[in-house]
Design an enzyme around this catalytic site. Structure first.
Site, PDB file in Angstrom:
ATOM      1  N   LYS A  94      -8.977  -2.153   1.092  1.00 29.16           N
ATOM      2  CA  LYS A  94      -8.643  -3.327   0.954  1.00 29.16           C
ATOM      3  C   LYS A  94      -6.914  -3.363   0.357  1.00 29.16           C
ATOM      4  O   LYS A  94      -7.644  -2.940  -0.878  1.00 29.16           O
ATOM      5  CB  LYS A  94      -9.711  -4.087   0.447  1.00 29.16           C
ATOM      6  CG  LYS A  94      -8.968  -5.887  -0.079  1.00 29.16           C
ATOM      7  CD  LYS A  94      -9.087  -6.484   1.495  1.00 29.16           C
ATOM      8  CE  LYS A  94      -8.619  -8.088   1.056  1.00 29.16           C
ATOM      9  NZ  LYS A  94      -7.064  -7.926   1.816  1.00 29.16           N
ATOM     10  N   LYS A 130      -3.298   0.039   0.084  1.00 32.23           N
ATOM     11  CA  LYS A 130      -1.723  -0.252  -0.339  1.00 32.23           C
ATOM     12  C   LYS A 130      -1.115  -0.169   0.904  1.00 32.23           C
ATOM     13  O   LYS A 130      -0.894   1.118   1.749  1.00 32.23           O
ATOM     14  CB  LYS A 130      -1.031  -0.843  -1.689  1.00 32.23           C
ATOM     15  CG  LYS A 130      -0.343  -1.236  -2.131  1.00 32.23           C
ATOM     16  CD  LYS A 130      -1.789  -2.051  -2.406  1.00 32.23           C
ATOM     17  CE  LYS A 130      -0.274  -3.909  -2.978  1.00 32.23           C
ATOM     18  NZ  LYS A 130      -1.349  -4.684  -4.264  1.00 32.23           N
ATOM     19  N   ASP A 170       1.258  -9.499  -1.003  1.00 34.70           N
ATOM     20  CA  ASP A 170       1.474  -8.534  -2.344  1.00 34.70           C
ATOM     21  C   ASP A 170       3.811  -9.673  -2.631  1.00 34.70           C
ATOM     22  O   ASP A 170       3.989 -10.468  -1.781  1.00 34.70           O
ATOM     23  CB  ASP A 170       2.223  -7.319  -2.451  1.00 34.70           C
ATOM     24  CG  ASP A 170       1.951  -6.610  -3.978  1.00 34.70           C
ATOM     25  OD1 ASP A 170       1.639  -7.208  -5.085  1.00 34.70           O
ATOM     26  OD2 ASP A 170       2.722  -6.322  -4.480  1.00 34.70           O
TER      27      ASP A 170
HETATM   28  N1  GLU Z   1      -1.564  -7.581  -3.683  1.00 38.17           N
HETATM   29  C1  GLU Z   1      -2.692  -8.330  -4.386  1.00 38.17           C
HETATM   30  C2  GLU Z   1      -3.262  -7.370  -5.895  1.00 38.17           C
HETATM   31  O1  GLU Z   1      -1.998  -6.271  -6.253  1.00 38.17           O
HETATM   32  C3  GLU Z   1      -4.210  -8.713  -3.590  1.00 38.17           C
HETATM   33  C4  GLU Z   1      -4.515  -7.767  -2.439  1.00 38.17           C
HETATM   34  C5  GLU Z   1      -5.656  -8.404  -1.739  1.00 38.17           C
HETATM   35  O2  GLU Z   1      -5.809  -9.641  -1.020  1.00 38.17           O
HETATM   36  O3  GLU Z   1      -5.753  -7.815  -0.836  1.00 38.17           O
HETATM   37  O4  GLU Z   1      -4.841  -7.686  -5.646  1.00 38.17           O
END
Ligand code: GLU
Length: 449
Positions: A94, A130, A170
């Site tokens: 995730k 990611k 993001d």
């Molecule tokens: N990009 C966000 C973070 O850095 C959220 C990631 C998400 O919701 O999966 O945690």
């Protein structure tokens, strides 16, 4: 300079440098974790014996692919995209997707590595991953963004899934991009799998309060840190770097708690507004017009646009770096201390350099690291997955209450873990140790995988 590593950890770090050349942000993120988990290995030598650390530092899978697309004039462009599926001990991978020209494997690996521990801290069943691309969304038309997202998903769809890997947004990826990505996924697979991506629009499977969650969560975390010091946000002067999704909703929540925001920024400069930033103007410029923060002064004659200024030079009680990695260094930290700042809480991922953190901690400034402080975004993504799985939609109030509870819980566990390991008040150690323990225990239970 940086702290010495435990003698068992130094060779692991050296090997990591050797195996991952040129990925400085990834090295930095790993080093910070290794610097703080030495005491864990004394209590749990089995984790070292079974090479849990080496396993955690090696992504389970890394996907790199070509994204060709055509601009509005018909010219063809080729971008590179990544999805690093780092660790699935606690749940499906995730983490968000970042679209920014600075993106390369080292950035995605640092973000993916941080995500493992952040997600573990939420206590929800999500692993760490990611992705992103070196695509620059700035100045692109809606149609160009759509064609890029469609091309990217034409490859990505085969790697993701409700039980496999669940992307989200993001930097450079918000509601519009998530819509195009989900639309293409649905089209290719012929399946309406809501839970395959989070940050969706609220009228087609998204969760209320997801948009606000990262910023709100960072402010909840700040409030908990202040409570420990018998203090609160009421009447405090704040500066918030950035003016994207995280910054905007951090400002909104902080204002609602009686704080005054005197400055925010974007990559082109800083807005200083002594009377307090007007959030409606920032939202109009950034969310509706997708413009530059310099436009703010057209609506607020008393505000100043400082083109080449450093936001951290502006005196404040609390600073929230909410823009990007390594935006606050030792020099900035010294300036904040000099100006009487009492707390720095990270809304962005790894915005403070290791040297900056050292200055703040040595000066007894309360420091909230991103892994803990900005976990509200991904936590609410997990709540979105829960709603999708049960085909339910929760109210804003219920979702926000869950978010608040999660942030209070993260703060408590980080605080208590730091205390248990003899580092009271050190949230960096608390977050790293607590996150590591959760992942390490799960990995160990699952055998050599
Ligand atoms: N990009 C966000 C973070 O850095 C959220 C990631 C998400 O919701 O999966 O945690």
């Amino acid at each position: 300079m940086s702290a010495k590593l435990d003698e068992k950890l130094e060779p692991i770090y050296q090997e990591l440098l050797h195996r991952n050349p040129g990925e400085s942000e990834f090295h930095q993120a790993v080093r910070e974790v290794l610097e703080t988990i030495g005491p864990v290995l004394c209590k749990h030598p089995e984790f070292a014996d079974r090479k849990i650390i080496q396993r955690i530092c090696e992504p389970e899978r890394q996907i790199i692919f070509r994204v060709p697309w055509q601009d509005d004039s018909g010219e063809i462009h080729i971008n590179r995209a990544f999805r690093v599926e780092f660790n699935s001990a606690l749940g499906p991978y995730k983490g968000g997707m970042r679209f920014h020209p600075s993106v390369y494997l080292g950035i995605i690996k640092f973000l993916g590595f941080e995500q493992i521990f952040k997600n573990a801290l939420t206590g929800l069943p999500i692993g760490g991953g990611k992705g992103g691309s070196d695509f620059n969304p700035k100045g692109k038309s809606d149609n160009e963004i759509m064609r890029f997202c469609q091309s990217l998903m034409t490859e990505l769809y085969r790697h993701i899934g409700v039980y496999t890997d669940v992307p989200a947004g993001d930097i450079g990826v918000g509601g519009r991009e998530i819509g195009y990505l989900f639309g293409q996924y649905k089209r290719i697979t012929n399946r309406y799998e809501s839970g395959v991506i989070t940050g969706k629009g609220t009228d087609w499977g998204g969760s209320l309060a997801r948009k606000e969650a990262t910023g709100y969560g960072a402010v909840y975390f700040t409030q908990e840190m202040l409570k420990v010091r018998n203090d609160s946000l009421d009447g405090k002067k704040l500066i918030v770097s950035g003016s994207g999704n995280v910054a905007i909703y951090a400002m909104e929540k902080a204002q609602s708690q009686g704080a005054k925001i005197v400055a925010c920024s974007d990559s082109s400069g800083v807005i200083y507004h002594k009377e307090g930033i007007d959030l409606d103007t920032v939202k109009r410029i950034k969310e509706v017009e997708r413009g530059r923060i310099s436009d703010y002064i057209e609506s607020h004659k008393k505000a100043k646009y400082l083109k080449d200024a450093c936001i951290w030079d502006i005196p404040c009680d609390i600073a929230l770096p909410c823009a990007t990695q390594n935006e606050l260094n030792a020099k900035d930290a010294k300036k904040l201390v000099e100006n009487g700042c009492i707390a720095v809480v990270e809304g962005a991922n790894m915005p403070t350099t290791p040297e900056g953190i050292k200055v703040l901690q040595e000066s007894k400034v309360a420091f909230g690291p991103s892994k803990a402080a900005n976990a509200g975004g991904v936590a609410t993504s997990a709540l979105e997955m829960q709603q999708n799985a049960s085909r339910a939609s929760w109210s804003f109030e219920h979702t926000e209450n869950c978010l608040a509870e999660i942030m209070i819980g993260i703060h408590r566990r980080c605080y208590e873990t730091a205390e248990e390991y003899g580092a009271t008040g050190d949230y960096v150690s608390g977050a790293n140790i607590e996150g590591f323990l959760r992942v390490a225990r799960a990995m160990d239970a699952m055998g050599v995988i």
